[in-house]
Design an enzyme around this catalytic site. Structure first.
Site, short mmCIF file in Angstrom:
data_model
loop_
_atom_site.label_atom_id
_atom_site.label_comp_id
_atom_site.label_asym_id
_atom_site.label_seq_id
_atom_site.Cartn_x
_atom_site.Cartn_y
_atom_site.Cartn_z
N GLY A 96 0.83 -1.21 0.00
CA GLY A 96 0.00 0.00 0.00
C GLY A 96 0.86 1.26 0.00
CG ASP A 97 3.39 1.74 3.20
OD1 ASP A 97 2.29 2.20 3.54
OD2 ASP A 97 4.04 0.94 3.89
O1 LIG Z 1 1.29 -0.74 12.84
P1 LIG Z 1 1.04 0.13 11.63
O2 LIG Z 1 1.71 1.47 11.77
O3 LIG Z 1 -0.39 0.22 11.25
O4 LIG Z 1 1.73 -0.59 10.40
C1 LIG Z 1 3.11 -0.78 10.41
C2 LIG Z 1 3.51 -1.68 9.28
O5 LIG Z 1 2.87 -2.95 9.33
O6 LIG Z 1 3.12 -1.06 8.08
C3 LIG Z 1 4.17 -1.13 7.14
C4 LIG Z 1 3.63 -1.63 5.83
O7 LIG Z 1 2.63 -0.79 5.37
C5 LIG Z 1 5.24 -2.00 7.75
O8 LIG Z 1 6.51 -1.59 7.31
C6 LIG Z 1 5.02 -1.84 9.20
O9 LIG Z 1 5.48 -2.91 9.99
#
Ligand SMILES: O=P(O)(O)OC[C@@]1(O)O[C@H](CO)[C@@H](O)[C@@H]1O
Length: 338
Positions: A250-251
């Site tokens: 998604g990122d």
């Molecule tokens: O706990 P959050 O902040 O919702 O998500 C964090 C996370 O799962 O999101 C990223 C992938 O989108 C990973 O790099 C990271 O570990």
């Protein structure tokens, strides 16, 4: 300039267990460690595309130090507040038959560190993009994204928000340029179960009514939707790949979309590129490398039966030549200079 804000960064510890039996010792066949947290992932992918970003946020402890040194190694400029105690979390990703993740809560953030962060935000100014993404440690107030945006309001900054549930609903009131939930997140917000881009349209409209200008909803293998700020609906399919890792997909979409919109491309092209970047990461260990992105972009245009814009085809060719030159397989740099 694009700034990414990761309030709860993480080291992503990816394990490949063959079994997942609760109450027993399970063994992993291999492990990887990636620097993560959503904003850092956005910066990492944009770096692959030769776009400069500044990664911002809050880090602590030895894990935070590791994260900063890794950003430096990659050549990604950073501007992080350092905690005096506590440590940046380690998120465990169990990449077995079924992917399971255990994400940490993150360190406690004292109020004075929030103030320091707000002060550092003053570097963001007119024409910049600020990406606010990911969960926040529980010691931070739920309206932290809204507070950050309120402080910077009126400066001509483009905000992008990719955050879960209530954080997102709070943040859209500040009319961000882009939000990017997935279909499951949209389902949780509206107590529904949309699976396809088409089924997500009414929910994307509601998010737009709440203030968001452009709404991308990713639906995994079913494709992606963009409801743009002019009300046009764009839908793209997902290129077919063998799934290696969903973390950061998604990122990578957010990064791909920004790479193209900040370069002046239209929304349709930006969505196709965003989708390809997300898929490329899903097909990679960690955030996708340039060569994988380029292969997926090419495959996606082919799948859609559409011609790739000439400028993107040229970019891909240039990146391939550069890679070959780096590996010593071609002498194009010397040729073109002659
Ligand atoms: O706990 P959050 O902040 O919702 O998500 C964090 C996370 O799962 O999101 C990223 C992938 O989108 C990973 O790099 C990271 O570990």
């Amino acid at each position: 300039m694009i700034y990414t804000m990761t309030l709860n960064p993480a080291l992503d510890y990816v394990m490949h267990p063959n079994t997942l039996d609760m109450g027993f010792t399970n063994r992993s066949s291999s492990e990887e460690l990636h620097c993560g947290g959503n904003g850092i992932n956005v910066s990492t992918l944009l770096k692959e595309l030769d776009k400069v970003t500044v990664a911002m946020g809050i880090v602590g402890g030895f894990t935070g130090e590791y994260l900063l040194s890794d950003l430096q190694r990659q050549g990604i400029p950073s501007n992080f507040v350092k905690l005096d105690s506590g440590f940046t979390r380690i998120n465990v990703k169990l990449n077995g038959i079924v992917m399971t993740m255990v994400n940490g809560n993150g360190p406690r953030i004292p109020e004075k560190k929030v103030d320091e962060l707000l002060e550092r935000m003053d570097v963001v100014g007119s024409g910049d993009t600020l990406v606010l993404t990911g969960s926040i440690p529980s010691s931070l107030p739920e309206d932290i994204y809204t507070r950050l945006m309120a402080q910077l309001a009126g400066r001509g900054i483009q905000f992008v928000v990719d955050a879960p549930g209530q954080l997102l609903m709070e943040a859209i009131k500040a009319q961000p340029f882009l939000i990017k939930p997935n279909n499951h997140e949209v389902g949780r917000i509206f107590d529904a179960n949309p699976e396809t881009p088409e089924e997500c349209i009414p929910f994307a409209k509601k998010l737009q009514d709440g203030g968001a200008r452009n709404v991308i909803v990713s639906c995994g293998g079913a494709g992606s939707l963009l409801l743009d700020e002019y009300g046009a609906e764009h839908i793209v399919p997902t290129a077919k790949i063998r799934l290696v890792n969903a973390t950061g997909a998604g990122d990578s979409m957010v990064a791909g979309f920004l790479a193209k919109t900040t370069a002046g491309y239209d929304y349709d092209t930006a969505l196709i590129y965003a989708s390809a970047c997300g898929t490329a990461t899903a097909a990679s260990k960690g955030i996708a490398k340039r060569a994988t992105i380029d292969r997926v972009v090419t495959a996606l245009y082919k799948k859609m039966g559409r011609e790739m814009p000439a400028s993107i085809a040229e970019e891909i060719q240039l990146a391939r030549h550069k890679e070959e030159a780096r590996e010593g397989k071609s002498s194009w740099l010397a040729d073109s200079d002659q």
